[in-house]
Structure formats: structure tokens, C-alpha cells
Design a protein around this motif. Structure first.
Motif, mmCIF file in Angstrom:
data_model
loop_
_atom_site.group_PDB
_atom_site.id
_atom_site.type_symbol
_atom_site.label_atom_id
_atom_site.label_comp_id
_atom_site.label_asym_id
_atom_site.label_seq_id
_atom_site.Cartn_x
_atom_site.Cartn_y
_atom_site.Cartn_z
ATOM 1 N N UNK A 262 122.797 108.636 31.105
ATOM 2 C CA UNK A 262 121.952 107.498 31.416
ATOM 3 C C UNK A 262 120.617 107.561 30.694
ATOM 4 N N UNK A 263 120.275 106.503 29.967
ATOM 5 C CA UNK A 263 118.997 106.431 29.247
ATOM 6 C C UNK A 263 118.497 104.994 29.254
ATOM 7 N N UNK A 264 117.169 104.855 29.215
ATOM 8 C CA UNK A 264 116.554 103.536 29.089
ATOM 9 C C UNK A 264 115.185 103.723 28.461
ATOM 10 N N UNK A 271 108.507 104.415 25.912
ATOM 11 C CA UNK A 271 108.828 105.636 26.655
ATOM 12 C C UNK A 271 110.315 105.671 26.952
ATOM 13 N N UNK A 272 110.952 106.772 26.581
ATOM 14 C CA UNK A 272 112.366 106.983 26.878
ATOM 15 C C UNK A 272 112.512 107.807 28.146
ATOM 16 N N UNK A 282 114.223 113.152 32.447
ATOM 17 C CA UNK A 282 113.206 113.492 31.464
ATOM 18 C C UNK A 282 112.481 112.235 31.009
ATOM 19 N N UNK A 283 111.185 112.405 30.721
ATOM 20 C CA UNK A 283 110.370 111.348 30.116
ATOM 21 C C UNK A 283 109.870 111.857 28.773
ATOM 22 N N UNK A 292 109.005 116.481 25.730
ATOM 23 C CA UNK A 292 109.554 115.844 26.934
ATOM 24 C C UNK A 292 109.020 116.481 28.218
ATOM 25 N N UNK A 293 108.964 115.674 29.276
ATOM 26 C CA UNK A 293 108.536 116.145 30.592
ATOM 27 C C UNK A 293 109.648 115.868 31.606
#
Length: 440
Positions: A262-264, A271-272, A282-283, A292-293
Motif C-alpha cells: 500500500x502506497x499513496x 510526501x509518500x 513510512x513517510x 524515511x520516517x
């Protein structure tokens, strides 16, 4: 991958692992959480409609519902469409009554010993400039062939809204040969992104059974065809340092690493958000630069496990209490509920307990958790959503049926179903009901 890109990826991976180790909380939960236990305190919303069931067997064309995207007809919003993947069954297109409008087959296998096309995730690109004029595109990850495929969206085209415009020379995303493709560590999760500063459009693609995410620039070609080129890639961690000083790797089949699906991308700030299924959310920057955070973890984070070859399942050990409290593995189906004022929510499917978690969209609020909900049955004939793989939200009026917008979620166990046949589909939920649930 060239030498500079490889060095960048390795450096980023090292930095990410250091950050992940530093960011983990040291306190243990007082009582381990049962990931299968439903959170009864979360509000419930019911779907208004559901698509016909898909069956992942020979009679059903090996079709398995997975991931949706919502295409809005700007001229007549009530004639908007939902475009969804059915894995080996290709793509399905539905109207707002959840009726099938078009079925697009996945590509056949290139040879008798190779895998056929298998469409995993789908997203949209709007107004891409092609040699044949501007067009909206549905972009899908073909897990079977390790490629992206592109379909032009034309609502009233004879034969159906989707036309395949994939450049036949489009290369594999991750594999160097057909032999590598056959190993099926291939293109998996997908999100699209248009960089406001340049107008260029991209696809972010994750790799099955690996932690890699690749950034691909979408490139128009001759005769209205569409291809892509790899810009860079990044590897998220597979092993994490726990507060007790030990290292932990999510349990899986031998040789498998914790994958992302899942990604957006938030279009407002590039921002991914990426869901590493057994780890958390992850952000990161959508251009895959920076560090990444990890903004939230699944409950099972840090739980030791042993893979049982006989049962093909992981046997979990004692929970040390280092996991989160809102998500149960797998974390799936990330989507954005946007608002005109820049507010809104990041929604994530908590597949392990059949719930959805909502996080503040604004970075200034550190994507703090703001509640959750469940999609529950509307009647004996219209069930809710279980083990949701994919989700898509569109916060724009869609005619009289969905004046508040629409949330589409995959249902991994459609009921009442058809005996022993595997049955999946998509549920259509009024976005106004979701907003109300999150305000409770």
C-alpha cells in the motif's frame, strides 16, 4: 542500476536503519494485544453498494479483487468510474452503481513456462501530455511480467473506457531477464505522483518479497504510447534494532523480506506514505531523497516468529510490547481523504483486525492518529469489508449517489459467497459517513 544510484540506495538504507533503531519506543505495553480481537469501540460505517463477486479459480478466470482507483468525470460527476485490479483476471471497470462496465484481460504468458500477467495495484495520472493529446491514464503494476501497463481513460469509447497504450518496449522494473521475472520478485505496490514544480509524472513501485521502492518517470512515446525510465530506488530496512538491544526481522518464508504494497502520495507536498506490511507506515519524500520516517508500527512489531515448513505459517513467540496500538498486520490499502483547506486524513487498512486507521494529513501535526472505523454489513445481502487489501478515497462530489465523495474498499471475504469458492469484491462507502465516524 548505475553505480551512483546503487551507492545512493545503500547510503539511504543505512541511514533508514539507524533512524528506525533510534525511533523505536522503549516502553513495553502492559498487556500484549491480540491482533485478531476487533476494536469494538471504533464506529462502524456500512457500504451502499458492492461489485459482483470475483472468484480466484479456473471457472472464475483466476480473478481476485485487490486494489481500486476512482476516476472522476469532471463534466458529469455522476458518470464517474471505479477502475480496479483483479490480479490474473486483469482490470475491472465499474460505474457508481457498482455494475461492471468493462473487463480488461491481463497479458498472456510469454511462453509455456512463464507466468501470465497479474495486475496488482492501480492508480491514475491526469492530463498527461501524449503525442495524441492530453489524456487521463490508469497505471497498473503487472506483477506477472514485472512491468507497468498504461490504459487511456475515455468514458464513452466504444468497447469500453480503457485502451491499452503501453509502449511494447517498456522494460522490466526490477528484473534483468525473463529468468528473474519467473522468480516473481517483481513490481507489486504502486502509487502515482505528478511533481508540481516540473509537471513531470512518476510512478512509485515496490518489489514483491523485497523492501525496495523504485521511482519511475512516466514518459510519453510515439503514436500515443507510454513508457517509463527508472530514476532511483531505495531499500527500506528488513531488520530492526529493538529497545532491549536485540535485532528483529519479521517472520516470513525463507528468503522473503518484509515487502511494501500500500502506497499513496500527497499531491500537496510530494510526501509518500508506504505501508511495509509487517512493520508499519513510512513517510518519505516521493522523489526518494532524504531519510524515511516510521510514523506508526503494527502491533506485531518486534514479536519473534518461527516459520513452520509443514503448515507454511509463522508461529509467534511472546510479545515484548514494542509494537503500536492502532494497526494489526498487514498494514495495507493506504489512501488520502483530502479537504480543500489542506486538512484531511491518511487512511490505512489494518488488515489483521478488519479496521481502518486515520492519521492527520498535515505534516505540521506529525500525522497524529485521529481515530478509526470499521466497514460493517448493511444487510444480510450486503456485507462489510474483511482483510482489506486496497482502498481509494475521492473527496469530491460524484453526482446524486455520492455527493460527499466516495470510499472504495476491497473485501477479502465476500459474503454470503458461493460455497467453497474464494470470493472477493469491492464495497462502495459514502465518504460523508466516514467523516462522521471520524468526528465521533
Amino acid at each position: 542500476m548505475n553505480r551512483d544510484a546503487r551507492s545512493t540506495t545503500l547510503a539511504l538504507a543505512t541511514a533508514v536503519m539507524a533512524l528506525a533503531a533510534a525511533a523505536l519506543p522503549g516502553e513495553a505495553l502492559a498487556t500484549p494485544v491480540d491482533p485478531a480481537a476487533p476494536r469494538a469501540t471504533l464506529p462502524a460505517v456500512a457500504p451502499r453498494a458492492e461489485t459482483p463477486p470475483l472468484h480466484d479459480d479456473e471457472a472464475g478466470g483466476d480473478a481476485d479483487a485487490d486494489d481500486p482507483a476512482i476516476w472522476r468525470d469532471a463534466a458529469t460527476p455522476g458518470r464517474s468510474l471505479v477502475i480496479a485490479t483483479a490480479k490474473q483476471g486483469g482490470l475491472r471497470v465499474y460505474d457508481l452503481d457498482a455494475r461492471e462496465v468493462q473487463s480488461v484481460p491481463a497479458p498472456p504468458a510469454p511462453g509455456p513456462d512463464h507466468a501470465p500477467g497479474r495486475f496488482n495495484n492501480v492508480d491514475l495520472v491526469h492530463g498527461l501530455r501524449l503525442s495524441s493529446g492530453r489524456a487521463d491514464l490508469a497505471v497498473t503494476s503487472d506483477r506477472g511480467g514485472d512491468r507497468l501497463r498504461f490504459y487511456r481513460v475515455e468514458r464513452d469509447r466504444a468497447g469500453g473506457p480503457l485502451t491499452d497504450v503501453t509502449d511494447p518496449a517498456a522494460p522490466p522494473v526490477f528484473s534483468a531477464s525473463q529468468e528473474e521475472i519467473d522468480e516473481q520478485r517483481t513490481a507489486y505496490g504502486l502509487a502515482t505522483w505528478t511533481d508540481k514544480s516540473t509537471g513531470r509524472s512518476y510512478a512509485l513501485v515496490s518489489r514483491r518479497e523485497r523492501t525496495s521502492v523504485a521511482l519511475l518517470e512516466i514518459t510519453p512515446g510515439a503514436r500515443g504510447k507510454v513508457g517509463y525510465r527508472k530514476v532511483r530506488s531505495l531499500d527500506l530496512p528488513a531488520t530492526f534494532r529493538l529497545p532491549n538491544g536485540t535485532s528483529w526481522t519479521p517472520c516470513g518464508e525463507p528468503g522473503e523480506l518484509p515487502q511494501v504494497e500500500g502506497m499513496v502520495v500527497d499531491p500537496a507536498n510530494g510526501t509518500l506514505y508506504a505501508g511495509q506490511e509487517d512493520v508499519g507506515i513510512w513517510r518519505m519524500r516521493a522523489d526518494l531523497t532524504g531519510t524515511p520516517e516510521l510514523i506508526d508500527k503494527v502491533r506485531e512489531f518486534g514479536v519473534p516468529g518461527t516459520y513452520d515448513e509443514e503448515t507454511e505459517e509463522c508461529e509467534a513467540g511472546a510479545d515484548p510490547g514494542y509494537g503500536g496500538t492502532r494497526l494489526s498486520a498487514d498494514v495495507e490499502g493506504l489512501t488520502l481523504l483530502t479537504e480543500p483547506d489542506g486538512d484531511g486524513h491518511l487512511l490505512a487498512s489494518s488488515q489483521g483486525d478488519n479496521t481502518f486507521a486515520a492519521y492527520d494529513r498535515e505534516l505540521s501535526d506529525a500525522n497524529e492518529y485521529e481515530g478509526g472505523f470499521r466497514v460493517t454489513p448493511a444487510s444480510s445481502a450486503l456485507d462489510g469489508s474483511e482483510e482489506c487489501d486496497g482502498a481509494a478515497a475521492l473527496a469530491a462530489p460524484l453526482g446524486r449517489k455520492y455527493p460527499n465523495g466516495l470510499l472504495v474498499v476491497q473485501d477479502g471475504h465476500d459474503a454470503p459467497g458461493d460455497g467453497e469458492r474464494p470470493s472477493t469484491n469491492f464495497k462502495f462507502v459514502d465518504l460523508g459517513a466516514v467523516r462522521e465516524a471520524l468526528e465521533d
